[in-house]
Enzyme design. Structure first.
Site, PDB file in Angstrom:
ATOM      1  N   ALA A 171     -38.043 -18.477  40.841  1.00  0.00           N
ATOM      2  CA  ALA A 171     -37.495 -20.411  40.562  1.00  0.00           C
ATOM      3  C   ALA A 171     -36.270 -19.627  40.118  1.00  0.00           C
ATOM      4  CB  ALA A 171     -38.485 -21.186  39.981  1.00  0.00           C
ATOM      5  N   ASN A 172     -35.466 -21.059  39.726  1.00  0.00           N
ATOM      6  CA  ASN A 172     -34.139 -20.112  38.743  1.00  0.00           C
ATOM      7  C   ASN A 172     -33.912 -21.940  37.471  1.00  0.00           C
ATOM      8  OD1 ASN A 172     -32.281 -22.582  39.519  1.00  0.00           O
ATOM      9  ND2 ASN A 172     -32.647 -21.364  41.672  1.00  0.00           N
TER      10      ASN A 172
END
Ligand code: CTP
Length: 406
Positions: free
Chosen positions: A211-212
């Site tokens: 994810a970010n």
């Protein structure tokens, strides 16, 4: 400050439901957002919450008595209702809804409602039985047919202890509807704008993802501000913890491939696309069916494969279809901000790119952005809130849409 609420004259009609205490939150939020809020109350409402509370929050006199309305032309219902940009009745009891449907005017709220020609937003709150009763259903339909906007009550715990539909809608949802109603006829009216927001999550196995840090705040602010300027908005959200805004089409697309499908499916009749989402460039080559066990090894090698570049797909689609549309991209960079952003502007054939230096770009409340237009000027903006930056970007789109597209 919220642009569409700033200096707007909102009359808040409060009626005698236990949820009347929530009118304090509404009055306060609307006032803080820049609106001038005049409260009118029924006598019953004044038993649940004091006029003084609402006067203190709005810094304006509160009217509780229909006779006072008629007697005092300064704050009378004529002045109140006719000068209003919007009348919000929240909470609206079944009794008040019935009066409004009939056109009765025997209390301060119904008298104001009958006199005003401002848009009417109603947020009902009552016991489920009353809400579901055929009389209320008919009255609500009648008001809706006359143009009133009804913010349906939520399902949940009610004052009686029972559970069902009848709880006053969440204040943020009511304010969303007020904003959207005030924004009808804005400079993006009749336009469709597609906005992506948040990060993507690419699964490794059933419990883990890549994810970010994107919060989704920028994309959500863009979607809300576009709605407030009258646009028909489709918001495609990746991962985010934010509340789903009202007054727009909302889709979730957690993985880059899903987001690509959602974007390509939504832009066929769009006037603008704003890609604010932080799309993962790579995903695990395969998402394991079972949880990856750590076993005895000290390292783990994941094979990643490239995700589609959505903006490049959009470019190809536009070349094929000649669909005229404004496209805005974002570039969050750790180095060579302007050069990298300019390269993306060209490669993805954007009309505007919003360049943000990392780390300021993720999760913060102020944006340090440079707006770079294709074939046009570059503007280094002062630190702006996400809403202020959203308005700048939408201002650019509104202006571009008024001039013929190339
Ligand atoms: N974008 C996209 N599809 C991707 C990756 C990015 O449509 N797979 C969009 C983003 O939403 C953003 C713009 O492209 O509007 C630039 O994204 P960014 O991640 O900065 O650029 P990349 O092209 O991925 O380049 P790099 O990661 O090498 O900086």
């Amino acid at each position: 400050m919220i642009r569409v609420l700033k200096d707007k004259h909102i009359v808040l009609g409060v009626t005698g439901s236990i949820a009347a205490f929530k009118a304090a939150g509404l009055a306060s939020q609307l006032t803080q957002a820049g609106a001038n809020v005049d409260v009118v109350m029924t006598r019953e409402a004044a038993q649940f919450i004091t006029p003084l509370t609402l006067e203190s929050l709005t810094h304006r006199p509160v009217v509780t008595d229909v006779m006072a309305l008629l007697a005092n032309s300064e704050i009378g219902h004529v002045a109140l209702g006719r000068g209003a940009d919007l009348l919000l009745v929240a909470p609206a009891t079944a009794h008040t809804i019935a009066k409004l449907a009939l056109g009765l005017a025997d209390d301060a709220v119904s008298a104001t409602a009958l006199d005003t020609r401002a848009p009417l937003v109603i947020a009902p709150a009552m016991e489920t039985g009353m809400w579901e009763h055929a009389a209320t259903r008919e009255n609500v339909q009648k008001l809706a047919a006359r143009g009133a906007v009804v913010v349906e009550p939520d399902v949940g715990h009610l004052a009686s202890g029972a559970s069902g539909q009848g709880r006053l809608a969440e204040l943020d949802d009511i304010i969303d509807v007020v904003r959207a109603t005030l924004g009808r006829g804005g400079d993006l009216a009749g336009r469709k704008i597609v906005v992506t927001a948040g990060g993507t999550q690419e699964p490794m196995d059933p419990v883990r993802v890549i994810a970010n840090h994107s919060s989704g705040k920028m994309g959500f602010a863009l979607a809300e501000c576009a709605r407030d300027r009258g646009a028909r908005v489709t918001l495609i959200a990746g991962t985010t913890a934010l509340r789903t805004p009202r007054g727009m089409e909302f889709m979730t697309a957690k993985q880059a491939c899903e987001m690509q499908d959602a974007v390509l499916g939504s832009i066929t009749d769009a006037d603008a696309l704003i890609m604010a989402a932080a799309v993962a460039d790579f995903r695990p080559a395969r998402a394991e069916e079972q949880k990856i066990k750590k076993g005895d090894t000290d390292t783990l090698t994941l094979q990643l494969v490239k995700n589609p570049d959505i903006l490049r797909q959009v470019k190809a689609w536009r070349e094929q279809t000649h669909h005229a549309m404004i496209v805005v991209g974002f570039a969050a960079e750790t180095q060579d901000l302007v050069a990298n952003a300019q390269a993306k502007l060209q490669a993805k054939q954007l009309d505007l790119i919003v360049a943000n230096p990392v780390p300021q770009s993720f999760g913060s409340d102020k944006e340090q952005a440079i707006l770079i237009e294709r074939g046009g000027p570059m503007r280094e903006m002062p630190p702006l809130t996400k809403e202020e930056l959203a308005e700048e970007i939408l201002g650019f789109i509104a202006k571009r849409l008024q001039t013929p597209l190339l």
